[in-house]
Design a protein around this motif. Structure first.
Motif, PDB file in Angstrom:
ATOM      1  N   GLU A 135       9.993  27.833   8.511  1.00 50.19           N
ATOM      2  CA  GLU A 135      11.121  28.638   8.035  1.00 50.19           C
ATOM      3  C   GLU A 135      12.091  27.775   7.235  1.00 50.19           C
ATOM      4  OE1 GLU A 135      14.660  31.328   9.978  1.00 50.19           O
ATOM      5  OE2 GLU A 135      12.639  31.496  10.827  1.00 50.19           O
ATOM      6  N   ALA A 136      12.301  26.538   7.688  1.00 48.12           N
ATOM      7  CA  ALA A 136      13.173  25.625   6.939  1.00 48.12           C
ATOM      8  C   ALA A 136      12.583  25.299   5.567  1.00 48.12           C
ATOM      9  CB  ALA A 136      13.405  24.352   7.739  1.00 48.12           C
ATOM     10  N   PHE A 137      11.264  25.122   5.485  1.00 45.41           N
ATOM     11  CA  PHE A 137      10.641  24.918   4.173  1.00 45.41           C
ATOM     12  C   PHE A 137      10.941  26.108   3.255  1.00 45.41           C
ATOM     13  CE2 PHE A 137       6.909  22.319   6.122  1.00 45.41           C
ATOM     14  CZ  PHE A 137       7.723  21.199   6.207  1.00 45.41           C
ATOM     15  N   THR A 138      10.919  27.304   3.846  1.00 45.70           N
ATOM     16  CA  THR A 138      11.150  28.506   3.053  1.00 45.70           C
ATOM     17  C   THR A 138      12.558  28.520   2.485  1.00 45.70           C
ATOM     18  OG1 THR A 138       9.585  29.723   4.448  1.00 45.70           O
ATOM     19  CG2 THR A 138      11.088  31.022   3.101  1.00 45.70           C
ATOM     20  N   TYR A 139      13.565  28.286   3.324  1.00 45.62           N
ATOM     21  CA  TYR A 139      14.912  28.346   2.762  1.00 45.62           C
ATOM     22  C   TYR A 139      15.272  27.096   1.970  1.00 45.62           C
ATOM     23  CZ  TYR A 139      16.808  26.316   7.233  1.00 45.62           C
ATOM     24  OH  TYR A 139      17.090  25.561   8.341  1.00 45.62           O
ATOM     25  N   THR A 140      14.554  25.997   2.169  1.00 45.75           N
ATOM     26  CA  THR A 140      14.716  24.852   1.261  1.00 45.75           C
ATOM     27  C   THR A 140      14.253  25.222  -0.137  1.00 45.75           C
ATOM     28  OG1 THR A 140      14.541  23.175   2.985  1.00 45.75           O
ATOM     29  CG2 THR A 140      13.908  22.515   0.768  1.00 45.75           C
ATOM     30  N   ARG A 141      13.140  25.928  -0.231  1.00 47.28           N
ATOM     31  CA  ARG A 141      12.662  26.369  -1.550  1.00 47.28           C
ATOM     32  C   ARG A 141      13.683  27.298  -2.209  1.00 47.28           C
ATOM     33  NH1 ARG A 141       6.310  26.260  -2.020  1.00 47.28           N
ATOM     34  NH2 ARG A 141       6.821  27.406  -3.917  1.00 47.28           N
ATOM     35  N   GLN A 142      14.323  28.144  -1.413  1.00 46.97           N
ATOM     36  CA  GLN A 142      15.374  29.008  -1.946  1.00 46.97           C
ATOM     37  C   GLN A 142      16.569  28.180  -2.417  1.00 46.97           C
ATOM     38  OE1 GLN A 142      15.815  32.279  -2.563  1.00 46.97           O
ATOM     39  NE2 GLN A 142      17.987  32.081  -3.019  1.00 46.97           N
ATOM     40  N   THR A 143      17.019  27.247  -1.585  1.00 46.89           N
ATOM     41  CA  THR A 143      18.167  26.410  -1.937  1.00 46.89           C
ATOM     42  C   THR A 143      17.940  25.682  -3.253  1.00 46.89           C
ATOM     43  OG1 THR A 143      18.741  26.090   0.397  1.00 46.89           O
ATOM     44  CG2 THR A 143      19.590  24.462  -1.168  1.00 46.89           C
ATOM     45  N   LEU A 144      16.742  25.169  -3.446  1.00 36.97           N
ATOM     46  CA  LEU A 144      16.442  24.332  -4.608  1.00 36.97           C
ATOM     47  C   LEU A 144      15.870  25.132  -5.778  1.00 36.97           C
ATOM     48  CD1 LEU A 144      14.964  21.242  -2.733  1.00 36.97           C
ATOM     49  CD2 LEU A 144      17.322  21.662  -3.471  1.00 36.97           C
ATOM     50  N   ALA A 145      15.864  26.459  -5.674  1.00 35.47           N
ATOM     51  CA  ALA A 145      15.375  27.343  -6.740  1.00 35.47           C
ATOM     52  C   ALA A 145      13.933  27.038  -7.119  1.00 35.47           C
ATOM     53  CB  ALA A 145      16.284  27.274  -7.973  1.00 35.47           C
ATOM     54  N   TYR A 146      13.125  26.675  -6.140  1.00 35.06           N
ATOM     55  CA  TYR A 146      11.691  26.515  -6.366  1.00 35.06           C
ATOM     56  C   TYR A 146      11.044  27.908  -6.404  1.00 35.06           C
ATOM     57  CZ  TYR A 146      12.209  21.546  -5.064  1.00 35.06           C
ATOM     58  OH  TYR A 146      12.562  20.216  -4.988  1.00 35.06           O
ATOM     59  N   PRO A 147       9.845  28.028  -6.958  1.00 40.40           N
ATOM     60  CA  PRO A 147       9.183  29.348  -6.984  1.00 40.40           C
ATOM     61  C   PRO A 147       8.955  29.892  -5.578  1.00 40.40           C
ATOM     62  CG  PRO A 147       8.093  27.807  -8.461  1.00 40.40           C
ATOM     63  CD  PRO A 147       9.073  26.997  -7.664  1.00 40.40           C
ATOM     64  N   ALA A 148       8.850  31.195  -5.490  1.00 36.55           N
ATOM     65  CA  ALA A 148       8.604  31.832  -4.192  1.00 36.55           C
ATOM     66  C   ALA A 148       7.273  31.366  -3.619  1.00 36.55           C
ATOM     67  CB  ALA A 148       8.594  33.351  -4.353  1.00 36.55           C
ATOM     68  N   PRO A 149       7.193  31.149  -2.321  1.00 37.93           N
ATOM     69  CA  PRO A 149       5.914  30.788  -1.709  1.00 37.93           C
ATOM     70  C   PRO A 149       4.913  31.926  -1.827  1.00 37.93           C
ATOM     71  CG  PRO A 149       7.758  30.436  -0.194  1.00 37.93           C
ATOM     72  CD  PRO A 149       8.285  31.240  -1.340  1.00 37.93           C
ATOM     73  N   ALA A 150       3.651  31.575  -1.821  1.00 39.96           N
ATOM     74  CA  ALA A 150       2.581  32.572  -1.931  1.00 39.96           C
ATOM     75  C   ALA A 150       2.184  33.055  -0.541  1.00 39.96           C
ATOM     76  CB  ALA A 150       1.381  31.968  -2.660  1.00 39.96           C
ATOM     77  N   PHE A 151       3.120  33.742   0.123  1.00 43.26           N
ATOM     78  CA  PHE A 151       2.827  34.273   1.446  1.00 43.26           C
ATOM     79  C   PHE A 151       1.714  35.320   1.362  1.00 43.26           C
ATOM     80  CE2 PHE A 151       7.412  33.209   2.330  1.00 43.26           C
ATOM     81  CZ  PHE A 151       7.168  32.300   3.345  1.00 43.26           C
TER      82      PHE A 151
END
Length: 449
Positions: free
Chosen positions: A158-174
């Motif tokens: 979950e932290a990886f997920t919101y880290t990607r949001q914080t850093l404006a990385y592309p959405a994960p391929a869930f």
């Protein structure tokens, strides 16, 4: 955390009665082993598409460098399941100096001689293989530490997920799920009678964290609580009514935070032409969805909204009472585990859904989405329950009781469903708005005086 009262892996034989082949077969087929492999696959999915620069990322107080955090996952699993539980020597001579989060200061993690990306991935594979082999060979009390490693990895996912949001990385391929049934807003309150209620986990739970122990009686006054979390549309009314510019809506600490940050609206909102709002979801901007719950708001923002609206946040006792009664339900709808009909979890929707979705997950009181979609801030400080005893992983709860953290309940769209139950307590400082948190409200004049 406590040792499970029953073996969640379902192991019936002792190690003395198994052949080596039978032990390896157990490691392959054991449900806990399958979940450990699933957690590792999810962790890798959340980072594998990022380049080396993104694995390191900028130095920020609210994120870890992913290169460090991925290594920490392997170190944690090795430390608890192999070294602590079974007395094995470390696989990395300097692993403690690199990856022990209790001893390695956050702001130094970008400067350490970390394993390279290929080396850290090889280390994770080696640790998981050894842990699965150990799980199949020597079940019993040590199984507890495999559950600990599993849930620790789920939390970091979950932290990886919101880290990607914080850093404006592309959405994960869930992995995609089915579209959520229902939708739209869900206005109004439900009345909860209150009364004497057992707050916290009961001893029949197979695994609980130490801050949930144990269920103890509390008296809860009757109260009215919202059927659904506060929506983007509702929160936008607060923003557009100059809510962020009027000190009277804010506590002293909240106004200090707002003044120091210069916040004028939720962190990922962007004003657009015609009085509209856009919101950044990972790397993409899109129109604000009016009936989805507001997310990425801190406790101070939630508190200010409540004052503006003439409402208040629920206490965690009120939240759990509204979710778990009558009786002591494991989930709002009963004791059956979550599924796609009842809750937005596991990343299946790729983000929040409208607050009217998932009516099958309603509590008996009539509250919707108390599990999944967004974490919900409560009014309660994070404190130990009566008789608190620290569990083997001492750093999980104990250090945070002495600092100002607020309790959140219920999980979010990215939380793994196996992690949650009505008694699960999350906790963050009141200024954190990177996490996947929203809130629901209670009517003033009901509940606590």
């Amino acid at each position: 955390m406590r040792l499970p009262s029953r073996d969640p892996g379902g192991a019936g034989q002792t190690s003395a009665t198994r052949t080596a082949g039978e032990s390896m077969l157990l490691a392959v087929s054991d449900p806990l082993a399958a979940q450990l492999r699933d957690a590792r696959a999810r962790s890798l999915l959340l980072v594998q598409d990022l380049d080396e620069g993104q694995w390191m990322g900028p130095r920020l107080p609210i994120v870890n460098p992913l290169l460090w955090e991925v290594g920490h996952l392997g170190w944690f699993q090795e430390f608890w399941t192999l070294r602590h539980a079974r007395g094995r020597p470390p696989l990395l001579p300097d692993g403690d100096a690199l990856y022990d989060s209790a001893k390695v200061a956050h702001d130094t993690r970008w400067d350490l001689p970390l394993l390279t990306r290929p080396a850290v991935l090889a280390y994770l594979e080696r640790v998981l293989g050894a842990a699965l082999e150990a799980l199949g060979t020597t079940p019993g009390p040590a199984t507890y530490f495999h559950w600990l490693a599993l849930f620790h990895e789920d939390m970091h996912g979950e932290a990886f997920t919101y880290t990607r949001q914080t850093l404006a990385y592309p959405a994960p391929a869930f992995p995609a799920g089915r579209p959520a049934p229902g939708g739209g807003p869900l206005p109004g309150d439900v009345e909860v009678a209150g009364g004497r209620f057992l707050l916290g986990a009961t001893e029949d739970e197979p695994f609980v964290f130490d801050n949930e122990k144990w269920a103890h009686p509390v008296e809860v006054a009757p109260f009215h609580i919202a059927r659904a979390p506060v929506t983007n549309e509702q929160f936008a009314a607060f923003v557009e009514d100059a809510g962020y510019r009027q000190e009277r809506h804010w506590s002293a600490d909240g106004w200090r935070w707002r003044s120091e940050t210069g916040a004028r609206h939720p962190v990922y909102w962007r004003p657009a032409a015609g009085g509209r709002w856009l919101v950044r979801h990972f790397a993409d901007l899109s129109p604000l969805a009016p009936h989805q719950p507001v997310v990425h708001v801190c406790w101070f923002e939630a508190e200010a909204y409540c004052r503006w609206a003439g409402r208040r946040l629920p206490t965690e006792a009120e939240w759990e009472l509204a979710a778990a009664t009558p009786g002591k339900r494991r989930f709002p709808w009963g004791d059956d585990p979550p599924d796609e009909e009842r809750a937005n979890l596991d990343g299946r929707a790729g983000g929040p859904v409208e607050v009217g979705c998932h009516p099958a997950g309603d509590s008996a009181a009539g509250c919707r989405q108390m599990i999944g979609n967004v974490w919900e801030w409560t009014a309660s400080d994070f404190q130990p329950y009566p008789g608190f005893v620290v569990d083997p992983y001492k750093e999980y709860s104990l250090p945070w009781f002495a600092t100002l953290h607020k309790v959140l309940r219920g999980g979010c769209w990215a939380t793994r469903e196996r992690l949650l139950r009505n008694t699960w307590r999350n906790f963050y400082p009141p200024d954190r708005r990177d996490v996947l948190a929203g809130f629901r409200t209670c009517a003033r004049g009901t509940g606590p005086a």
